[in-house]
Write an enzyme that holds these catalytic residues in place. Structure first.
Site, PDB file in Angstrom:
ATOM      1  N   LYS A   9     -10.815   8.950  -3.661  1.00  0.00           N
ATOM      2  CA  LYS A   9      -9.365   8.798  -3.839  1.00  0.00           C
ATOM      3  C   LYS A   9      -9.093   8.431  -5.295  1.00  0.00           C
ATOM      4  CE  LYS A   9      -5.733   6.557  -1.096  1.00  0.00           C
ATOM      5  NZ  LYS A   9      -5.500   5.372  -0.253  1.00  0.00           N
TER       6      LYS A   9
HETATM    7  C1  E4P Z   1      -2.381   5.658   1.398  1.00  0.00           C
HETATM    8  O1  E4P Z   1      -3.437   6.216   1.214  1.00  0.00           O
HETATM    9  C2  E4P Z   1      -2.095   4.264   0.981  1.00  0.00           C
HETATM   10  O2  E4P Z   1      -3.246   3.489   1.197  1.00  0.00           O
HETATM   11  C3  E4P Z   1      -0.999   3.629   1.774  1.00  0.00           C
HETATM   12  O3  E4P Z   1      -0.385   4.493   2.684  1.00  0.00           O
HETATM   13  C4  E4P Z   1      -0.082   2.729   0.997  1.00  0.00           C
HETATM   14  O4  E4P Z   1       0.888   2.199   1.865  1.00  0.00           O
HETATM   15  P1  E4P Z   1       1.786   0.930   1.524  1.00  0.00           P
HETATM   16  O5  E4P Z   1       2.943   1.391   0.698  1.00  0.00           O
HETATM   17  O6  E4P Z   1       2.244   0.426   2.859  1.00  0.00           O
HETATM   18  O7  E4P Z   1       0.911  -0.055   0.788  1.00  0.00           O
END
Ligand code: E4P
Length: 226
Positions: free
Chosen positions: A83
């Site tokens: 990622k």
């Molecule tokens: C996605 O890969 C992220 O980890 C995640 O959806 C972030 O979400 P949040 O805005 O609730 O932290």
């Protein structure tokens, strides 16, 4: 649309996996930090529970370091994918890793323009964040539908992963707009299951069954026990 959990909690992952509908996991440094566990054993355990993709986030904005981290992440397990945040240095790393056939999830995407860049860099997954856009009074569903439409018109293979989902309607709308994947916290996953009419109807069926059971003669063996 594949359903992913956005968590590093082993308990949550095991429970959702038990339901038979969990297709993958997304993690990020914030989620990992909440678990207070050693990073590598934790990620290895997550990868062993689920069969699908497990996104493991890099932690750098230097292209060479990102590439090195990407190489190490894919060694963790066959289903570990890299990622990388959408920065210009990140895009350069996405290009290099994708050219080697390494699967990259491009994260922190907030606009169709950024999603085009991710696809052009060869991303395996692009992750637009819905909840964080809603937080700043921006129409996140419009952003998501624009990305899905552009990807379909352009014939991009990159999968669209709706991220930062805060409630069940985000999931429903993501499916309606054609997202390939939705990732969500465990509480949203649980909320997808629940409906008050299901709970009330199920209780009524069980109560009626218990009341009628003595009058129903021969039952299946498992029904006699229950
Ligand atoms: C996605 O890969 C992220 O980890 C995640 O959806 C972030 O979400 P949040 O805005 O609730 O932290």
């Amino acid at each position: 649309m594949k359903l992913f959990l956005d968590t590093a909690s082993l308990d949550e992952i095991r429970e959702a996996h038990r339901w038979g509908v969990l297709r993958g996991i997304t993690t990020n440094p914030t989620l990992i930090s909440k678990e207070n566990q050693d990073f590598l054993p934790l990620v290895k355990e997550i990868c062993s529970i689920v069969e699908g993709d497990v996104s493991v986030e890099t932690a750098s904005d230097d292209t060479d370091t990102l590439i090195k981290q990407g190489h190490e992440i894919v060694q963790i397990a066959d289903n570990a994918i890299v990622k990388i945040a959408l920065t210009s240095n990140g895009l350069a790393a996405v290009r290099a890793l994708s050219d080697e056939g390494i699967r990259v999830n491009v994260t922190l995407v907030f606009s169709p323009a950024q999603a085009i860049l991710a696809a052009e860099a060869g991303a395996y997954i692009v992750s637009p964040f819905l909840g964080r856009l809603d937080d700043i009074a921006t129409d996140s569903l419009r952003v998501l539908s624009d990305i899905c439409e552009i990807y379909a018109i352009q014939g991009y293979d990159t999968q669209v992963l709706a991220a930062s989902l805060r409630h069940p309607m985000h999931v429903v709308e993501a499916a309606r707009m054609g997202a390939d994947i939705a990732t969500m916290p465990f509480k949203v996953f649980e909320a997808l299951v629940k409906h008050p009419l299901t709970d009330a109807g199920f209780k009524r069926f069980l109560d009626d069954w218990e009341e009628a059971k003595p009058r129903l003669g021969e039952l299946l063996p498992s029904m006699q026990e229950g």
